[in-house]
Scaffold this motif. Structure first.
Motif, PDB file in Angstrom:
ATOM      1  N   ALA A  18      62.065  46.922  85.906  1.00 59.25           N
ATOM      2  CA  ALA A  18      61.419  47.045  84.600  1.00 59.25           C
ATOM      3  C   ALA A  18      62.433  47.362  83.498  1.00 59.25           C
ATOM      4  O   ALA A  18      62.311  46.861  82.381  1.00 59.25           O
ATOM      5  N   CYS A  88      45.659  45.521  87.060  1.00 58.90           N
ATOM      6  CA  CYS A  88      46.136  44.528  88.019  1.00 58.90           C
ATOM      7  C   CYS A  88      45.955  45.062  89.439  1.00 58.90           C
ATOM      8  O   CYS A  88      46.078  46.266  89.677  1.00 58.90           O
ATOM      9  N   ASP A  95      55.727  44.991  93.166  1.00 59.55           N
ATOM     10  CA  ASP A  95      55.338  44.470  91.859  1.00 59.55           C
ATOM     11  C   ASP A  95      55.513  45.536  90.777  1.00 59.55           C
ATOM     12  O   ASP A  95      55.391  46.722  91.034  1.00 59.55           O
ATOM     13  N   SER A  96      55.781  45.070  89.563  1.00 59.34           N
ATOM     14  CA  SER A  96      55.977  46.004  88.460  1.00 59.34           C
ATOM     15  C   SER A  96      55.776  45.278  87.140  1.00 59.34           C
ATOM     16  O   SER A  96      55.478  44.081  87.115  1.00 59.34           O
ATOM     17  N   TYR A  97      55.956  46.011  86.043  1.00 60.36           N
ATOM     18  CA  TYR A  97      55.842  45.418  84.721  1.00 60.36           C
ATOM     19  C   TYR A  97      56.770  46.143  83.763  1.00 60.36           C
ATOM     20  O   TYR A  97      57.251  47.234  84.044  1.00 60.36           O
ATOM     21  N   GLN A  99      57.204  46.647  79.288  1.00 63.91           N
ATOM     22  CA  GLN A  99      56.625  46.367  77.973  1.00 63.91           C
ATOM     23  C   GLN A  99      57.605  46.753  76.886  1.00 63.91           C
ATOM     24  O   GLN A  99      58.447  47.623  77.075  1.00 63.91           O
ATOM     25  N   VAL A 112      54.514  42.120  77.088  1.00 63.00           N
ATOM     26  CA  VAL A 112      54.416  42.683  78.427  1.00 63.00           C
ATOM     27  C   VAL A 112      54.831  41.601  79.418  1.00 63.00           C
ATOM     28  O   VAL A 112      54.380  40.458  79.333  1.00 63.00           O
ATOM     29  N   PHE A 114      55.026  40.912  83.546  1.00 60.36           N
ATOM     30  CA  PHE A 114      54.630  41.336  84.878  1.00 60.36           C
ATOM     31  C   PHE A 114      55.475  40.598  85.906  1.00 60.36           C
ATOM     32  O   PHE A 114      55.655  39.372  85.784  1.00 60.36           O
TER      33      PHE A 114
END
Length: 119
Positions: A18, A88, A95-97, A99, A112, A114
Motif C-alpha cells: 500500500a 470488500c 489483498d490490500s488497498y 488511497q 483508491v 485495490f
C-alpha cells in the motif's frame, strides 16, 4: 523424464504494498491536477485518465497475479464535507488497498487502488 515443478502459486511472491501504491498515486495526482480548475464537462474524461494512469503504473511495479482495481472520484471544492466508504470480501493475508487525496482551491480528488491476489 523429469517431473515438472508445480507452477500454481497460492501465495504471492511479493505482496501488494500500500505504501508504494500511495506514493505512485500521490505523484500522478500532483502531476495531473496541479493548476486544474473544476469543469464538470471535463471531469469524466479526467477521472478515467487518472484511473488508467494509476493502474498502468501499479501494473508496472510487478505485483504479479494481482488484479488492480482503481477508482477515482473528482468533485468541486465548495467547502462541504464528503464521505466515502468501500466494503470488500477478500483475503486479508494477500489483498490490500491504498488511497490518496488531492485538493486545490477548485477541486478535490480521491483515488483508491485495490490489489486483489488472483489465485
Amino acid at each position: 523424464m523429469e517431473a515438472e515443478a508445480s507452477t500454481y502459486l497460492i501465495r504471492p511472491k511479493h505482496k501488494f504494498k500500500a505504501g508504494v501504491a500511495k506514493e505512485f498515486m500521490r505523484e500522478i495526482l500532483r502531476e495531473e491536477l496541479t493548476g486544474v480548475q473544476y469543469n464538470p464537462d471535463e471531469i469524466p474524461t479526467l477521472s478515467r485518465s487518472l484511473a488508467e494512469s494509476i493502474k498502468k503504473k501499479l501494473k508496472g511495479v510487478g505485483f504479479e497475479r494481482y488484479k488492480i482495481i482503481v477508482q477515482v472520484v473528482i468533485g468541486e471544492q465548495r467547502g462541504e464535507g464528503v464521505k466515502m466508504a468501500a466494503r470488500c470480501l477478500w483475503d486479508a493475508d494477500t489483498d490490500s488497498y491504498a488511497q490518496e487525496i488531492y485538493m486545490n482551491d477548485s477541486l478535490f480528488c480521491v483515488a483508491v487502488a485495490f490489489g486483489v491476489y488472483y489465485y
